[in-house]
Design an enzyme around this catalytic site. Structure first.
Site, mmCIF file in Angstrom:
data_model
loop_
_atom_site.group_PDB
_atom_site.id
_atom_site.type_symbol
_atom_site.label_atom_id
_atom_site.label_comp_id
_atom_site.label_asym_id
_atom_site.label_seq_id
_atom_site.Cartn_x
_atom_site.Cartn_y
_atom_site.Cartn_z
ATOM 1 N N ASP A 68 1.240 6.458 -2.616
ATOM 2 C CA ASP A 68 -0.201 6.571 -2.844
ATOM 3 C C ASP A 68 -0.681 7.957 -2.431
ATOM 4 O O ASP A 68 -0.102 8.597 -1.555
ATOM 5 C CB ASP A 68 -0.935 5.485 -2.047
ATOM 6 C CG ASP A 68 -2.309 5.189 -2.607
ATOM 7 O OD1 ASP A 68 -2.652 5.737 -3.680
ATOM 8 O OD2 ASP A 68 -3.050 4.418 -1.984
ATOM 9 N N HIS B 243 0.456 13.107 -10.189
ATOM 10 C CA HIS B 243 1.529 12.181 -10.567
ATOM 11 C C HIS B 243 2.819 12.944 -10.865
ATOM 12 O O HIS B 243 3.908 12.526 -10.481
ATOM 13 C CB HIS B 243 1.120 11.351 -11.786
ATOM 14 C CG HIS B 243 -0.089 10.499 -11.546
ATOM 15 N ND1 HIS B 243 -0.268 9.790 -10.384
ATOM 16 C CD2 HIS B 243 -1.185 10.246 -12.311
ATOM 17 C CE1 HIS B 243 -1.429 9.132 -10.431
ATOM 18 N NE2 HIS B 243 -2.004 9.405 -11.594
ATOM 19 N N TRP C 238 -3.108 -1.047 -14.659
ATOM 20 C CA TRP C 238 -3.408 -1.134 -16.096
ATOM 21 C C TRP C 238 -4.896 -0.965 -16.360
ATOM 22 O O TRP C 238 -5.316 -0.722 -17.491
ATOM 23 C CB TRP C 238 -2.944 -2.479 -16.674
ATOM 24 C CG TRP C 238 -1.455 -2.607 -16.807
ATOM 25 C CD1 TRP C 238 -0.658 -3.501 -16.147
ATOM 26 C CD2 TRP C 238 -0.573 -1.854 -17.669
ATOM 27 N NE1 TRP C 238 0.660 -3.324 -16.522
ATOM 28 C CE2 TRP C 238 0.742 -2.333 -17.451
ATOM 29 C CE3 TRP C 238 -0.766 -0.815 -18.577
ATOM 30 C CZ2 TRP C 238 1.850 -1.813 -18.118
ATOM 31 C CZ3 TRP C 238 0.335 -0.299 -19.243
ATOM 32 C CH2 TRP C 238 1.623 -0.805 -19.008
ATOM 33 N N ARG D 42 -6.715 1.396 -15.166
ATOM 34 C CA ARG D 42 -7.105 2.815 -15.148
ATOM 35 C C ARG D 42 -7.354 3.310 -16.574
ATOM 36 O O ARG D 42 -6.935 2.665 -17.541
ATOM 37 C CB ARG D 42 -5.992 3.640 -14.479
ATOM 38 C CG ARG D 42 -5.879 3.336 -12.997
ATOM 39 C CD ARG D 42 -4.992 4.310 -12.286
ATOM 40 N NE ARG D 42 -4.924 3.977 -10.869
ATOM 41 C CZ ARG D 42 -4.406 4.749 -9.927
ATOM 42 N NH1 ARG D 42 -3.891 5.929 -10.243
ATOM 43 N NH2 ARG D 42 -4.387 4.371 -8.668
ATOM 44 N N LEU E 195 23.380 3.205 -3.148
ATOM 45 C CA LEU E 195 21.981 2.868 -2.875
ATOM 46 C C LEU E 195 21.447 2.051 -4.043
ATOM 47 O O LEU E 195 21.706 2.376 -5.205
ATOM 48 C CB LEU E 195 21.155 4.164 -2.744
ATOM 49 C CG LEU E 195 19.640 4.007 -2.620
ATOM 50 C CD1 LEU E 195 19.267 3.434 -1.252
ATOM 51 C CD2 LEU E 195 18.924 5.356 -2.806
ATOM 52 N N GLU F 153 8.256 -4.321 9.115
ATOM 53 C CA GLU F 153 7.587 -3.399 10.030
ATOM 54 C C GLU F 153 6.774 -2.420 9.179
ATOM 55 O O GLU F 153 7.280 -1.866 8.197
ATOM 56 C CB GLU F 153 8.623 -2.627 10.850
ATOM 57 C CG GLU F 153 9.418 -3.492 11.807
ATOM 58 C CD GLU F 153 8.568 -4.054 12.945
ATOM 59 O OE1 GLU F 153 7.617 -3.369 13.370
ATOM 60 O OE2 GLU F 153 8.860 -5.175 13.401
HETATM 61 C C1 IPE Z 1 -0.480 6.747 -6.569
HETATM 62 O O1 IPE Z 1 -1.515 7.656 -6.448
HETATM 63 C C2 IPE Z 1 0.068 6.640 -7.966
HETATM 64 C C3 IPE Z 1 -0.139 5.334 -8.585
HETATM 65 C C4 IPE Z 1 -0.901 4.385 -8.104
HETATM 66 C C5 IPE Z 1 0.544 5.059 -9.828
HETATM 67 P P1 IPE Z 1 -3.015 7.340 -6.833
HETATM 68 O O2 IPE Z 1 -3.208 7.677 -8.273
HETATM 69 O O3 IPE Z 1 -3.395 5.957 -6.455
HETATM 70 O O4 IPE Z 1 -3.782 8.404 -5.924
HETATM 71 P P2 IPE Z 1 -5.168 8.289 -5.175
HETATM 72 O O5 IPE Z 1 -5.192 6.984 -4.430
HETATM 73 O O6 IPE Z 1 -6.243 8.355 -6.220
HETATM 74 O O7 IPE Z 1 -5.193 9.466 -4.242
HETATM 75 MG MG MG Z 2 -4.354 5.138 -4.825
#
Ligand code: IPE
Ligand code: MG
Length: 225
Positions: free
Chosen positions: A2, A19, A51, A53, A113, A189
């Site tokens: 995030d 991204h 989805w 967004r 891995l 954790e």
């Molecule tokens: C994480 O970054 C990427 C995905 C959720 C795909 P964000 O896009 O959520 O970034 P912020 O939260 O707006 O900073």
């Molecule tokens: Mg985010």
């Protein structure tokens, strides 16, 4: 993973740039996990909620996914990383789905891995899906409801053959779990770092693991001695 959007905004860049930059952190983390002796690494790449967004941003995220699959595939094979993809994949466009299938096929059998990519994933959806599968078996007379216990239920989740996560790393300082593996993280954790995902490095991963190693895990019991 995030903080991509905030990383970009702080630099006056479009969210998509965040991204794209996040892909570097994926590379760092996969490499670092391999070196640290981590057996299973799970990355939450795209949630069912994502989805919602704007189409343009979803498109950019799918571009990043396809480009990761194309660029990293041979690297991952060489590093003996097996990739699995967990989520509602039927919601992906044909091209992204093909890219994902290809990397899964190519990396099968990697024994250093296991890299789980959660794509179009939501924990509540995963749990509802498990409930549907069990209900179907009951309806068909194959399963007695009395047999549905925690172990039987877990076998219907995407993680059916995997242990629960030991450590959950949350980037960008948010104190929430955002529909991530709600069933599986019962005793995980938690480690929260303010670092935005694109800035996350191998050193940040190692710091999280060192912190984890100092924790005392009791799983609801008291420890003897
Ligand atoms: C994480 O970054 C990427 C995905 C959720 C795909 P964000 O896009 O959520 O970034 P912020 O939260 O707006 O900073
Ligand atoms: Mg985010």
């Amino acid at each position: 993973m995030d903080g991509n959007g905030r990383w970009a905004r702080e630099r006056g860049l479009p969210r998509e740039a965040g991204h794209l930059e996040g892909m570097k952190a994926v590379r760092e983390t996969v490499e670092g996990a391999g070196r640290a002796g981590v057996g299973i690494l799970t990355l939450f790449a795209f949630s069912t909620e994502n989805w919602k967004r704007p189409a343009r941003e979803i498109g950019a995220l799918m571009d990043v996914l396809r480009s990761f699959a194309a660029r990293e595939c041979e690297n991952l094979v060489r590093e003996r990383v097996e990739v699995r993809v967990l989520g509602e994949l039927d919601r992906l466009d044909a091209e992204s789905l093909a890219a994902v299938r290809r990397i899964v096929d190519r990396t099968r059998g990697g024994d250093r891995l296991l890299l789980n990519l959660l794509i179009s994933y939501g924990a509540r959806e995963e749990i509802a899906r498990a409930a549907r599968a069990l209900a179907r078996e009951v309806r068909e007379g194959l399963l007695d409801p009395a047999e549905i216990d925690v172990r039987r239920f877990a076998r219907e989740l995407y993680t059916r053959d995997l242990p629960d996560p030991d450590l959950l790393i949350r980037t960008s300082g948010e104190h929430r779990v955002s529909n991530f593996m709600l069933w599986q993280i019962a005793y995980a954790e938690l480690y929260i770092t303010p670092v935005y995902w694109p800035d996350f490095t191998r050193e940040n991963l190692f710091a999280a693991i060192l912190d984890y190693q100092r924790r005392e895990r009791r799983f609801g019991r008291v420890l003897a001695g």
